[in-house]
Scaffold this active site. Structure first.
Site, mmCIF file in Angstrom:
data_model
loop_
_atom_site.group_PDB
_atom_site.id
_atom_site.type_symbol
_atom_site.label_atom_id
_atom_site.label_comp_id
_atom_site.label_asym_id
_atom_site.label_seq_id
_atom_site.Cartn_x
_atom_site.Cartn_y
_atom_site.Cartn_z
ATOM 1 N N TYR A 51 -4.303 15.186 -16.781
ATOM 2 C CA TYR A 51 -4.574 15.911 -15.548
ATOM 3 C C TYR A 51 -5.915 16.643 -15.602
ATOM 4 C CZ TYR A 51 0.513 15.301 -14.985
ATOM 5 O OH TYR A 51 1.792 14.805 -14.904
ATOM 6 N N ALA A 201 9.952 13.504 -2.436
ATOM 7 C CA ALA A 201 9.442 12.221 -1.913
ATOM 8 C C ALA A 201 8.179 12.395 -1.069
ATOM 9 C CB ALA A 201 10.527 11.509 -1.113
ATOM 10 N N LYS A 202 7.180 13.049 -1.670
ATOM 11 C CA LYS A 202 5.885 13.273 -1.025
ATOM 12 C C LYS A 202 6.020 13.998 0.317
ATOM 13 C CE LYS A 202 3.567 9.407 -3.286
ATOM 14 N NZ LYS A 202 2.787 8.164 -3.133
ATOM 15 N N LEU A 204 8.552 13.940 2.394
ATOM 16 C CA LEU A 204 9.473 13.317 3.342
ATOM 17 C C LEU A 204 10.821 14.036 3.381
ATOM 18 C CD1 LEU A 204 8.702 9.572 2.571
ATOM 19 C CD2 LEU A 204 8.329 10.710 4.770
ATOM 20 N N LEU A 205 11.183 14.693 2.273
ATOM 21 C CA LEU A 205 12.462 15.384 2.193
ATOM 22 C C LEU A 205 12.280 16.896 2.350
ATOM 23 C CD1 LEU A 205 14.068 13.270 -0.660
ATOM 24 C CD2 LEU A 205 14.540 13.141 1.793
ATOM 25 N N LYS A 208 9.118 19.139 7.126
ATOM 26 C CA LYS A 208 7.945 18.491 7.726
ATOM 27 C C LYS A 208 8.060 16.971 7.647
ATOM 28 C CE LYS A 208 4.789 22.298 6.573
ATOM 29 N NZ LYS A 208 3.554 22.679 5.838
#
Length: 303
Positions: A51, A201-202, A204-205, A208
């Site tokens: 990173y 999930a980026k 999605l959950l 928004k």
């Protein structure tokens, strides 16, 4: 915040860990995120030598210096930056692992790493040499325990059968249940804990969710499927709860899971994730409903 034992180690990790990849390289802002995590009771911080070309480890180590004995630092090894930093190559050799750990320790400003993880892995690797490297690092006191960060069933099985790994970090969420039928029960049976990543999930959950749906879809879901599944999940489950709560509690509901690693780029995100982890557990009926609405699939590769 509640803690769970990590595999057969003596490490007790908070149910929520901070994924440090997304804290950025501006030190003041990054420290605010880490300090907020500490204020929320989080003791588990996940980083990697990959990173930000090692800068992430430096920031994490500096921010945690004063509380080092009270926190669990996890880092990773195996991806080797090219000299011009244009990309990286996979190097799981014993010699590289034993050299890379010294550089990580230096950047982290610590004498030991609590959990050192192989950052990937293939079935073609010289797995016995990798295990030997980790075992020697344990004997030398440079690491306390080791694990994998992998979703490959064939690789996971090899390490469970041949080594003393205490954990496997893997992607797992309501929208990515590939590990559920095969890998999670296998690890639980063998006393190896799962540390989950990608639980939201980026985005999605989260509440928004509709802003995050793209034409690319997500995993085995097409855009059209997401636009059907997400409203169904929200309407039947959320009520007055945030969907972040539903998503993180779904991960915690599996007995193999020790900690959920969620990234955060702001103190507000840390606090929201902590609130979700500390919220009410899902009922068996809610878990069954989620499984009915969402897909369960298997890993198609790495058999």
């Amino acid at each position: 915040m509640k803690k769970r034992k990590l595999g057969n180690s003596d490490l007790w990790v908070t149910e929520l860990g901070l994924g440090c990849m997304s804290i950025g390289t501006e030190e003041k802002a990054a420290r605010e995120v880490i300090e907020t995590a500490l204020d929320e009771g989080i003791n588990y911080f996940d980083t990697a030598d990959l990173y930000d070309f090692g800068e992430n480890e430096k920031i994490v180590g500096t921010a945690l210096k004063e509380v080092r004995d009270n926190v669990i630092i996890a880092s990773k090894v195996g991806n080797r930056w090219k000299s011009d930093k244009s990309g990286w190559s996979w190097d799981p050799s014993k010699s590289y692992i034993k050299e890379a750990v010294k550089q990580s320790l230096k950047r982290l400003g610590t004498d030991y790493i609590d959990l050192y993880q192989l950052h990937g892995g293939t079935i073609e690797d010289r797995i016995d040499d990798v295990i030997e490297a980790f075992e020697e690092l344990k004997a030398e006191g440079l690491i306390r325990y080791y694990g994998l960060s992998s979703i490959r069933p064939n690789v996971i099985r090899e390490y469970v059968q041949k080594s003393h790994i205490v954990s496997v970090m893997m992607q797992y969420s309501i929208l990515d249940r590939r590990a559920e039928e095969e890998t999670l029960p296998f690890l639980h049976e063998h006393g190896v804990s799962v540390v989950t990543r990608g639980p939201l999930a980026k985005g999605l959950l989260t509440d928004k969710m509709f802003k995050k749906v793209s034409q690319k879809g997500y995993q085995d879901y097409s855009q059209e499927e997401l636009l059907n599944v997400l409203p169904a999940l929200k309407d039947k489950l959320a009520g007055d709860r945030s969907f972040t709560e539903i998503a993180l509690q779904y991960n915690l509901a599996h007995p193999a899971v020790a900690s959920v690693i969620a990234g955060a780029s702001s103190p507000e995100q840390v606090r929201a994730n902590a609130h979700a982890i500390n919220s009410q557990s899902l009922t068996e009926d809610e878990i069954a409903l989620i499984k009915t609405i969402s897909k369960t699939t298997l890993y198609k590769e790495h058999r």
